[in-house]
Design a protein around this motif. Structure first.
Motif: not given
Lengths: 146, 146
Positions: B80-84
DNA sequence: GTAACTCATTACCCAATCTAAATACCACCG
DNA sequence: CGGTGGTATTTAGATTGGGTAATGAGTTAC
Protein backbone atom coordinates in the motif's frame (compact mmCIF):
# COMPACT_ATOMS: atom_id res chain seq x y z
CA UNK A 1 -20.37 17.20 26.37
CA UNK A 2 -17.14 16.90 28.33
CA UNK A 3 -14.19 19.18 28.41
CA UNK A 4 -13.53 20.40 24.94
CA UNK A 5 -10.61 22.20 26.50
CA UNK A 6 -8.72 18.93 26.67
CA UNK A 7 -9.23 17.93 23.07
CA UNK A 8 -5.62 17.09 22.43
CA UNK A 9 -5.27 15.11 25.58
CA UNK A 10 -8.42 13.20 24.78
CA UNK A 11 -7.15 12.49 21.35
CA UNK A 12 -3.86 11.19 22.68
CA UNK A 13 -5.81 9.10 25.17
CA UNK A 14 -7.97 7.67 22.41
CA UNK A 15 -4.89 6.73 20.44
CA UNK A 16 -3.31 5.04 23.35
CA UNK A 17 -6.55 3.33 24.37
CA UNK A 18 -6.97 2.00 20.87
CA UNK A 19 -3.62 0.34 20.67
CA UNK A 20 -3.60 -0.78 24.29
CA UNK A 21 -7.03 -2.36 23.99
CA UNK A 22 -6.03 -4.22 20.87
CA UNK A 23 -2.78 -5.55 22.21
CA UNK A 24 -4.25 -6.40 25.55
CA UNK A 25 -7.06 -8.17 23.76
CA UNK A 26 -4.63 -10.38 21.86
CA UNK A 27 -2.81 -11.11 25.05
CA UNK A 28 -5.99 -11.97 26.95
CA UNK A 29 -6.92 -14.34 24.18
CA UNK A 30 -3.90 -16.46 24.98
CA UNK A 31 -4.21 -16.16 28.72
CA UNK A 32 -7.58 -17.78 28.86
CA UNK A 33 -8.01 -19.45 32.22
CA UNK A 34 -9.77 -22.45 30.76
CA UNK A 35 -8.44 -23.97 27.59
CA UNK A 36 -11.35 -25.10 25.41
CA UNK A 37 -13.37 -22.03 26.29
CA UNK A 38 -13.04 -19.05 23.98
CA UNK A 39 -12.90 -15.52 25.42
CA UNK A 40 -16.37 -14.74 24.18
CA UNK A 41 -17.73 -17.91 25.70
CA UNK A 42 -16.18 -16.85 29.02
CA UNK A 43 -17.67 -13.43 28.64
CA UNK A 44 -21.11 -14.84 27.98
CA UNK A 45 -20.87 -16.97 31.09
CA UNK A 46 -19.87 -13.90 33.05
CA UNK A 47 -22.82 -11.98 31.72
CA UNK A 48 -25.18 -14.79 32.63
CA UNK A 49 -23.70 -14.96 36.09
CA UNK A 50 -24.39 -11.27 36.52
CA UNK A 51 -27.76 -11.03 34.80
CA UNK A 52 -29.23 -14.41 35.66
CA UNK A 53 -30.61 -15.35 32.26
CA UNK A 54 -31.19 -13.84 28.87
CA UNK A 55 -32.29 -14.61 25.34
CA UNK A 56 -29.70 -15.22 22.63
CA UNK A 57 -30.58 -11.88 21.06
CA UNK A 58 -30.00 -10.02 24.29
CA UNK A 59 -26.67 -11.75 24.72
CA UNK A 60 -25.66 -10.88 21.17
CA UNK A 61 -26.39 -7.21 21.83
CA UNK A 62 -24.53 -7.24 25.13
CA UNK A 63 -21.44 -8.87 23.66
CA UNK A 64 -21.59 -6.84 20.46
CA UNK A 65 -21.74 -9.93 18.32
CA UNK A 66 -24.15 -10.76 15.51
CA UNK A 67 -27.06 -13.09 16.39
CA UNK A 68 -25.78 -16.04 14.32
CA UNK A 69 -22.48 -15.92 16.19
CA UNK A 70 -24.32 -16.00 19.48
CA UNK A 71 -26.35 -18.97 18.31
CA UNK A 72 -23.10 -20.81 17.74
CA UNK A 73 -21.58 -19.77 21.04
CA UNK A 74 -24.66 -20.78 22.99
CA UNK A 75 -24.72 -24.13 21.19
CA UNK A 76 -21.09 -24.75 22.15
CA UNK A 77 -21.75 -23.82 25.74
CA UNK A 78 -24.75 -26.10 25.82
CA UNK A 79 -22.71 -28.95 24.39
CA UNK A 80 -20.26 -28.44 27.25
CA UNK A 81 -23.07 -28.55 29.78
CA UNK A 82 -22.44 -25.01 30.96
CA UNK A 83 -25.69 -23.54 29.80
CA UNK A 84 -29.34 -24.55 29.70
CA UNK A 85 -31.85 -23.59 26.99
CA UNK A 86 -35.51 -23.28 27.77
CA UNK A 87 -38.46 -22.02 25.76
CA UNK A 88 -39.44 -18.42 26.38
CA UNK A 89 -42.57 -18.25 28.55
CA UNK A 90 -44.58 -15.90 26.35
CA UNK A 91 -42.84 -15.76 22.97
CA UNK A 92 -42.24 -19.02 21.24
CA UNK A 93 -39.71 -17.50 18.84
CA UNK A 94 -37.29 -16.79 21.65
CA UNK A 95 -35.37 -19.01 24.02
CA UNK A 96 -34.08 -18.39 27.49
CA UNK A 97 -30.43 -19.15 28.23
CA UNK A 98 -29.26 -19.70 31.79
CA UNK A 99 -26.15 -21.13 33.34
CA UNK A 100 -25.95 -24.54 34.94
CA UNK A 101 -24.51 -25.42 38.33
CA UNK A 102 -21.50 -26.75 36.49
CA UNK A 103 -20.87 -23.31 35.00
CA UNK A 104 -21.04 -21.86 38.48
CA UNK A 105 -18.35 -24.24 39.64
CA UNK A 106 -16.23 -23.53 36.59
CA UNK A 107 -16.42 -19.81 37.14
CA UNK A 108 -15.28 -20.29 40.71
CA UNK A 109 -12.36 -22.39 39.52
CA UNK A 110 -11.46 -19.86 36.85
CA UNK A 111 -11.63 -17.04 39.37
CA UNK A 112 -8.99 -18.86 41.38
CA UNK A 113 -6.75 -19.32 38.39
CA UNK A 114 -7.14 -15.69 37.45
CA UNK A 115 -5.61 -14.76 40.74
CA UNK A 116 -2.37 -16.34 39.64
CA UNK A 117 -2.26 -14.20 36.54
CA UNK A 118 -3.26 -11.22 38.61
CA UNK A 119 -0.40 -11.83 40.98
CA UNK A 120 2.07 -11.94 38.12
CA UNK A 121 0.74 -8.67 36.78
CA UNK A 122 0.97 -7.15 40.20
CA UNK A 123 4.72 -7.36 39.93
CA UNK A 124 4.67 -4.74 37.23
CA UNK A 125 2.22 -2.22 38.60
CA UNK A 126 2.27 -0.06 41.68
CA UNK A 127 -0.63 0.90 43.93
CA UNK A 128 -1.31 4.10 42.11
CA UNK A 129 -1.49 2.38 38.74
CA UNK A 130 -3.86 -0.23 40.07
CA UNK A 131 -6.05 2.47 41.50
CA UNK A 132 -6.27 4.12 38.10
CA UNK A 133 -7.21 0.84 36.51
CA UNK A 134 -9.90 0.18 39.09
CA UNK A 135 -11.33 3.63 38.51
CA UNK A 136 -11.34 3.26 34.75
CA UNK A 137 -12.76 -0.25 34.58
CA UNK A 138 -16.41 0.77 34.86
CA UNK A 139 -15.92 3.57 32.37
CA UNK A 140 -14.47 1.10 29.89
CA UNK A 141 -17.45 -1.14 30.39
CA UNK A 142 -19.75 1.75 29.72
CA UNK A 143 -17.75 2.61 26.63
CA UNK A 144 -17.94 -0.94 25.41
CA UNK A 145 -21.71 -0.62 25.37
CA UNK A 146 -21.64 2.90 23.99
CA UNK B 1 3.81 -5.76 45.21
CA UNK B 2 0.76 -3.51 45.36
CA UNK B 3 -2.04 -3.42 47.85
CA UNK B 4 -2.88 -6.92 48.80
CA UNK B 5 -5.59 -5.31 50.88
CA UNK B 6 -7.59 -4.66 47.73
CA UNK B 7 -7.39 -8.16 46.32
CA UNK B 8 -11.11 -8.52 45.79
CA UNK B 9 -11.41 -5.15 44.19
CA UNK B 10 -8.52 -5.89 41.89
CA UNK B 11 -10.10 -9.17 40.96
CA UNK B 12 -13.38 -7.50 40.14
CA UNK B 13 -11.49 -4.92 38.13
CA UNK B 14 -9.69 -7.64 36.22
CA UNK B 15 -13.00 -9.27 35.38
CA UNK B 16 -14.47 -6.09 34.20
CA UNK B 17 -11.36 -5.11 32.28
CA UNK B 18 -11.36 -8.46 30.56
CA UNK B 19 -14.86 -8.21 29.20
CA UNK B 20 -14.65 -4.49 28.49
CA UNK B 21 -11.40 -4.85 26.56
CA UNK B 22 -12.81 -7.67 24.50
CA UNK B 23 -16.05 -5.96 23.62
CA UNK B 24 -14.36 -2.67 22.96
CA UNK B 25 -11.88 -4.49 20.78
CA UNK B 26 -14.64 -5.96 18.65
CA UNK B 27 -16.23 -2.57 18.37
CA UNK B 28 -12.98 -0.86 17.41
CA UNK B 29 -12.50 -3.43 14.71
CA UNK B 30 -15.59 -2.18 12.95
CA UNK B 31 -14.93 1.46 13.62
CA UNK B 32 -11.67 1.49 11.73
CA UNK B 33 -11.05 4.98 10.44
CA UNK B 34 -9.63 3.76 7.18
CA UNK B 35 -11.35 0.93 5.42
CA UNK B 36 -8.70 -1.31 3.81
CA UNK B 37 -6.42 -0.97 6.82
CA UNK B 38 -6.79 -3.56 9.56
CA UNK B 39 -6.53 -2.54 13.23
CA UNK B 40 -3.17 -4.19 13.58
CA UNK B 41 -1.87 -2.47 10.48
CA UNK B 42 -2.98 0.83 11.99
CA UNK B 43 -1.30 -0.07 15.23
CA UNK B 44 1.96 -0.89 13.48
CA UNK B 45 1.89 2.45 11.71
CA UNK B 46 1.33 4.13 15.05
CA UNK B 47 4.26 2.30 16.54
CA UNK B 48 6.49 3.29 13.65
CA UNK B 49 5.38 6.89 14.00
CA UNK B 50 6.38 6.81 17.64
CA UNK B 51 9.57 4.77 17.41
CA UNK B 52 10.87 5.84 14.02
CA UNK B 53 11.80 2.48 12.57
CA UNK B 54 12.13 -1.11 13.65
CA UNK B 55 12.80 -4.62 12.42
CA UNK B 56 9.88 -6.98 11.78
CA UNK B 57 10.85 -8.98 14.83
CA UNK B 58 10.77 -5.95 17.08
CA UNK B 59 7.39 -4.99 15.70
CA UNK B 60 6.07 -8.49 16.30
CA UNK B 61 7.16 -8.33 19.92
CA UNK B 62 5.69 -4.89 20.41
CA UNK B 63 2.33 -5.85 18.90
CA UNK B 64 2.29 -9.24 20.61
CA UNK B 65 1.97 -11.05 17.35
CA UNK B 66 4.00 -13.98 16.02
CA UNK B 67 6.76 -13.15 13.53
CA UNK B 68 5.01 -14.72 10.53
CA UNK B 69 1.98 -12.54 11.13
CA UNK B 70 4.16 -9.45 11.16
CA UNK B 71 5.77 -10.51 7.91
CA UNK B 72 2.32 -10.54 6.34
CA UNK B 73 1.31 -7.21 7.84
CA UNK B 74 4.49 -5.49 6.76
CA UNK B 75 4.09 -6.92 3.26
CA UNK B 76 0.55 -5.54 3.06
CA UNK B 77 1.67 -2.14 4.29
CA UNK B 78 4.48 -2.11 1.78
CA UNK B 79 2.08 -3.00 -1.03
CA UNK B 80 0.00 0.00 0.00
CA UNK B 81 3.04 2.24 -0.09
CA UNK B 82 2.82 3.07 3.60
CA UNK B 83 6.04 1.46 4.64
CA UNK B 84 9.54 1.09 3.31
CA UNK B 85 11.79 -1.95 3.74
CA UNK B 86 15.52 -1.59 3.81
CA UNK B 87 18.32 -4.02 4.58
CA UNK B 88 19.65 -3.89 8.10
CA UNK B 89 23.02 -2.08 8.20
CA UNK B 90 24.98 -4.72 10.08
CA UNK B 91 22.89 -7.88 10.02
CA UNK B 92 21.77 -9.14 6.68
CA UNK B 93 19.19 -11.46 8.25
CA UNK B 94 17.17 -8.52 9.48
CA UNK B 95 15.31 -5.76 7.69
CA UNK B 96 14.46 -2.25 8.75
CA UNK B 97 10.87 -1.07 8.41
CA UNK B 98 10.08 2.63 8.34
CA UNK B 99 7.03 4.64 7.35
CA UNK B 100 6.75 6.62 4.16
CA UNK B 101 5.62 10.22 3.79
CA UNK B 102 2.33 8.84 2.57
CA UNK B 103 1.82 7.03 5.86
CA UNK B 104 2.46 10.28 7.67
CA UNK B 105 -0.30 11.96 5.67
CA UNK B 106 -2.64 9.07 6.22
CA UNK B 107 -2.12 9.14 9.96
CA UNK B 108 -2.94 12.82 10.00
CA UNK B 109 -6.10 12.17 8.03
CA UNK B 110 -7.10 9.30 10.29
CA UNK B 111 -6.45 11.42 13.34
CA UNK B 112 -8.98 13.90 12.01
CA UNK B 113 -11.58 11.22 11.40
CA UNK B 114 -11.03 9.77 14.82
CA UNK B 115 -12.15 13.04 16.29
CA UNK B 116 -15.60 12.46 14.85
CA UNK B 117 -15.87 9.15 16.62
CA UNK B 118 -14.44 10.74 19.73
CA UNK B 119 -17.10 13.42 19.64
CA UNK B 120 -19.85 10.83 19.40
CA UNK B 121 -18.43 8.99 22.38
CA UNK B 122 -18.18 12.20 24.29
CA UNK B 123 -21.96 12.37 24.34
CA UNK B 124 -22.04 9.40 26.65
CA UNK B 125 -19.30 10.26 29.12
CA UNK B 126 -18.92 13.09 31.57
CA UNK B 127 -15.77 14.97 32.49
CA UNK B 128 -15.01 12.77 35.43
CA UNK B 129 -15.24 9.60 33.37
CA UNK B 130 -12.97 11.02 30.71
CA UNK B 131 -10.47 11.99 33.35
CA UNK B 132 -10.42 8.43 34.60
CA UNK B 133 -9.88 7.13 31.10
CA UNK B 134 -7.03 9.53 30.48
CA UNK B 135 -5.40 8.50 33.72
CA UNK B 136 -5.73 4.80 32.94
CA UNK B 137 -4.61 4.91 29.31
CA UNK B 138 -0.88 4.80 30.04
CA UNK B 139 -1.37 2.04 32.57
CA UNK B 140 -3.24 -0.02 30.01
CA UNK B 141 -0.39 0.49 27.58
CA UNK B 142 2.06 -0.68 30.17
CA UNK B 143 -0.14 -3.67 30.88
CA UNK B 144 -0.33 -4.50 27.20
CA UNK B 145 3.43 -4.89 27.20
CA UNK B 146 3.47 -6.69 30.54
C1' DG C 1 -56.61 -12.12 8.44
C1' DT C 2 -53.00 -10.65 6.11
C1' DA C 3 -48.83 -7.78 5.82
C1' DA C 4 -44.84 -6.37 8.04
C1' DC C 5 -41.73 -7.15 11.43
C1' DT C 6 -38.68 -9.89 14.77
C1' DC C 7 -36.01 -13.93 16.69
C1' DA C 8 -33.38 -17.62 15.96
C1' DT C 9 -31.13 -20.52 12.88
C1' DT C 10 -28.72 -22.51 8.76
C1' DA C 11 -25.30 -22.34 5.28
C1' DC C 12 -21.51 -20.31 3.50
C1' DC C 13 -17.46 -17.16 3.65
C1' DC C 14 -13.64 -14.31 5.13
C1' DA C 15 -10.02 -12.26 7.77
C1' DA C 16 -6.53 -12.57 11.10
C1' DT C 17 -3.72 -15.21 13.45
C1' DC C 18 -1.24 -19.36 14.63
C1' DT C 19 2.25 -23.48 14.17
C1' DA C 20 5.67 -25.97 11.73
C1' DA C 21 9.13 -26.12 8.68
C1' DA C 22 12.40 -23.89 5.35
C1' DT C 23 15.94 -20.46 4.34
C1' DA C 24 19.47 -17.26 5.11
C1' DC C 25 22.54 -15.46 8.11
C1' DC C 26 25.52 -14.62 12.29
C1' DA C 27 28.77 -15.98 16.11
C1' DC C 28 31.58 -18.75 18.39
C1' DC C 29 34.61 -22.65 19.34
C1' DG C 30 37.92 -25.93 18.05
C1' DC D 1 39.31 -21.70 8.47
C1' DG D 2 35.06 -25.00 9.07
C1' DG D 3 31.45 -26.65 11.45
C1' DT D 4 27.76 -26.12 14.92
C1' DG D 5 24.26 -23.93 17.23
C1' DG D 6 21.29 -20.12 17.46
C1' DT D 7 18.41 -16.16 15.43
C1' DA D 8 15.56 -13.37 11.75
C1' DT D 9 12.50 -13.79 8.36
C1' DT D 10 9.71 -16.11 5.40
C1' DT D 11 6.64 -19.83 3.27
C1' DA D 12 2.89 -23.04 3.59
C1' DG D 13 -1.01 -24.87 5.74
C1' DA D 14 -4.50 -25.01 9.41
C1' DT D 15 -7.49 -22.99 12.76
C1' DT D 16 -10.66 -19.95 14.62
C1' DG D 17 -13.72 -16.46 15.59
C1' DG D 18 -16.78 -13.80 13.63
C1' DG D 19 -19.74 -11.86 9.62
C1' DT D 20 -23.53 -11.73 5.75
C1' DA D 21 -27.35 -13.54 3.38
C1' DA D 22 -31.22 -16.17 3.25
C1' DT D 23 -34.94 -19.28 5.78
C1' DG D 24 -38.51 -20.51 8.89
C1' DA D 25 -41.30 -19.91 12.64
C1' DG D 26 -43.97 -16.64 15.45
C1' DT D 27 -45.77 -12.23 16.66
C1' DT D 28 -47.94 -7.63 16.12
C1' DA D 29 -50.49 -4.09 13.87
C1' DC D 30 -53.67 -2.58 10.71
Amino acid sequence: MPDLLHGDENEAAVNSLRSAVMRLGRRLKHQRVDESLSPTEMSVLGTLARCGSATPGELARKEHVQPPSMTRIVALLEAKGLVRLEPHPDDRRQKVVSQTERAEAMLEESRRKRNVWLASLAEGLDDDEWAKLRAAAPVLEKLAHL
